[in-house]
Design a protein around this motif. Structure first.
Motif, PDB file in Angstrom:
ATOM      1  N   LEU A 125       7.239   4.613   1.144  1.00 61.69           N
ATOM      2  CA  LEU A 125       7.037   5.911   1.791  1.00 61.69           C
ATOM      3  C   LEU A 125       5.626   5.983   2.359  1.00 61.69           C
ATOM      4  O   LEU A 125       4.644   5.899   1.632  1.00 61.69           O
ATOM      5  CB  LEU A 125       7.256   7.056   0.804  1.00 61.69           C
ATOM      6  N   CYS A 126       5.560   6.124   3.675  1.00 61.09           N
ATOM      7  CA  CYS A 126       4.268   6.320   4.348  1.00 61.09           C
ATOM      8  C   CYS A 126       4.367   7.601   5.164  1.00 61.09           C
ATOM      9  O   CYS A 126       5.307   7.779   5.941  1.00 61.09           O
ATOM     10  CB  CYS A 126       3.952   5.132   5.268  1.00 61.09           C
ATOM     11  N   LEU A 160      -3.609   9.648   4.347  1.00 62.74           N
ATOM     12  CA  LEU A 160      -2.231   9.152   4.354  1.00 62.74           C
ATOM     13  C   LEU A 160      -1.641   9.330   2.960  1.00 62.74           C
ATOM     14  O   LEU A 160      -2.373   9.452   1.976  1.00 62.74           O
ATOM     15  CB  LEU A 160      -2.181   7.662   4.714  1.00 62.74           C
ATOM     16  N   LEU A 161      -0.314   9.301   2.893  1.00 60.02           N
ATOM     17  CA  LEU A 161       0.340   9.266   1.588  1.00 60.02           C
ATOM     18  C   LEU A 161       0.466   7.800   1.179  1.00 60.02           C
ATOM     19  O   LEU A 161       1.376   7.099   1.590  1.00 60.02           O
ATOM     20  CB  LEU A 161       1.726   9.917   1.652  1.00 60.02           C
ATOM     21  N   THR A 178       0.105   3.233  -6.584  1.00 59.15           N
ATOM     22  CA  THR A 178      -0.557   2.034  -7.130  1.00 59.15           C
ATOM     23  C   THR A 178      -1.466   1.353  -6.101  1.00 59.15           C
ATOM     24  O   THR A 178      -2.029   0.301  -6.378  1.00 59.15           O
ATOM     25  CB  THR A 178       0.490   1.010  -7.623  1.00 59.15           C
ATOM     26  N   ALA A 179      -1.608   1.961  -4.910  1.00 59.49           N
ATOM     27  CA  ALA A 179      -2.317   1.298  -3.794  1.00 59.49           C
ATOM     28  C   ALA A 179      -3.724   0.844  -4.152  1.00 59.49           C
ATOM     29  O   ALA A 179      -4.134  -0.271  -3.816  1.00 59.49           O
ATOM     30  CB  ALA A 179      -2.353   2.224  -2.584  1.00 59.49           C
ATOM     31  N   LEU A 207       0.819  -1.222   0.000  1.00 56.67           N
ATOM     32  CA  LEU A 207       0.000   0.000   0.000  1.00 56.67           C
ATOM     33  C   LEU A 207       0.850   1.268   0.000  1.00 56.67           C
ATOM     34  O   LEU A 207       0.356   2.348  -0.332  1.00 56.67           O
ATOM     35  CB  LEU A 207      -0.927   0.013   1.219  1.00 56.67           C
ATOM     36  N   PHE A 208       2.133   1.137   0.390  1.00 58.32           N
ATOM     37  CA  PHE A 208       3.001   2.313   0.503  1.00 58.32           C
ATOM     38  C   PHE A 208       4.277   2.195  -0.340  1.00 58.32           C
ATOM     39  O   PHE A 208       5.165   3.023  -0.212  1.00 58.32           O
ATOM     40  CB  PHE A 208       3.362   2.549   1.982  1.00 58.32           C
ATOM     41  N   THR A 209       4.344   1.152  -1.166  1.00 61.52           N
ATOM     42  CA  THR A 209       5.499   0.983  -2.048  1.00 61.52           C
ATOM     43  C   THR A 209       5.136   1.491  -3.434  1.00 61.52           C
ATOM     44  O   THR A 209       4.252   0.946  -4.099  1.00 61.52           O
ATOM     45  CB  THR A 209       5.929  -0.493  -2.116  1.00 61.52           C
TER      46      THR A 209
END
Length: 207
Positions: A18-19, A148-149, A153-154, A9-11
């Motif tokens: 990055l989260c 959230l950041l 592609t999440a 979810l954060f890649t």
């Protein structure tokens, strides 16, 4: 969710993890909608902020409003908004790229010195696809995607929302990730995949 599923979810597409979460209270303002839709949008933001255990405020000392949501019919409208090009560099070329790509939404984030989110600009072009989406669904979707950041592609192909008894809700596992990411024991920004292990542990503890 497994740590690998959380990490995804954060890649980002370039492989970078990055989260980041908000480092200040959120102050939303919405442009281009009717009064009735405005309350729906602000209500969705408030619901997601409450879920995260974060805060909202009446004003931001630096920007006045720090979550700006723009609804439009055509990307060509954006460069005509007074002073927006001061907030979004290269606005006209960006709009040209979005138009050529047929995009119907775009988000820009700004960060403080620590790397936490300090502002977000959300642009939603109401094309035929989005015109058929309810205001509640659209509002909740945008609120979730700005709390959230997330990776770029999440939610490609998989919505963060689901239907339950005819109501649109936030998927429980995504709600769990948001709650965990805002846990004070975790840093406001993380760039290593080990953070996903810590998120998974917090999700288990908060469940």
């Amino acid at each position: 969710m497994t740590p690998d599923e959380i990490a995804a979810l954060f890649t980002r597409a370039d492989g970078q993890y990055l989260c980041a979460r908000w480092g200040r209270p959120i102050v939303p303002v919405v442009f281009g909608v009717e009064e009735s839709t405005l309350s729906v949008l602000k209500g969705a933001v408030e619901a997601v902020v409450t879920l995260a255990g974060h805060k909202m405020a009446e004003t931001d000392t630096e920007l006045g409003a720090n979550l700006m949501v723009f609804f439009l019919r055509d990307w060509a409208e954006l460069p005509e908004v007074p002073n927006l090009d001061r907030l979004i560099p290269d606005l006209a070329p960006l709009c040209d790229r979005l138009a050529k790509a047929g995009a119907n939404q775009y988000r820009v984030f700004r960060f403080d010195e620590a790397g936490a989110i300090k502002a977000a600009f959300v642009f939603v072009r109401m094309d035929d696809d989005l015109a058929g989406v309810s205001a509640e669904t659209l509002a909740l979707s945008q609120a979730v995607q700005t709390i959230l950041l997330w990776s770029d592609t999440a939610f490609v192909g998989v919505s963060p929302l689901a239907l339950a008894a005819g109501q649109v809700i936030l998927r429980p596992e995504i709600a769990g990730v948001i709650r965990a990411a805002y846990d004070p024991v975790l840093p406001p920004v993380a760039r290593d995949t080990s953070h996903a292990l810590r998120l998974a542990a917090r999700m288990a503890a908060l469940h």
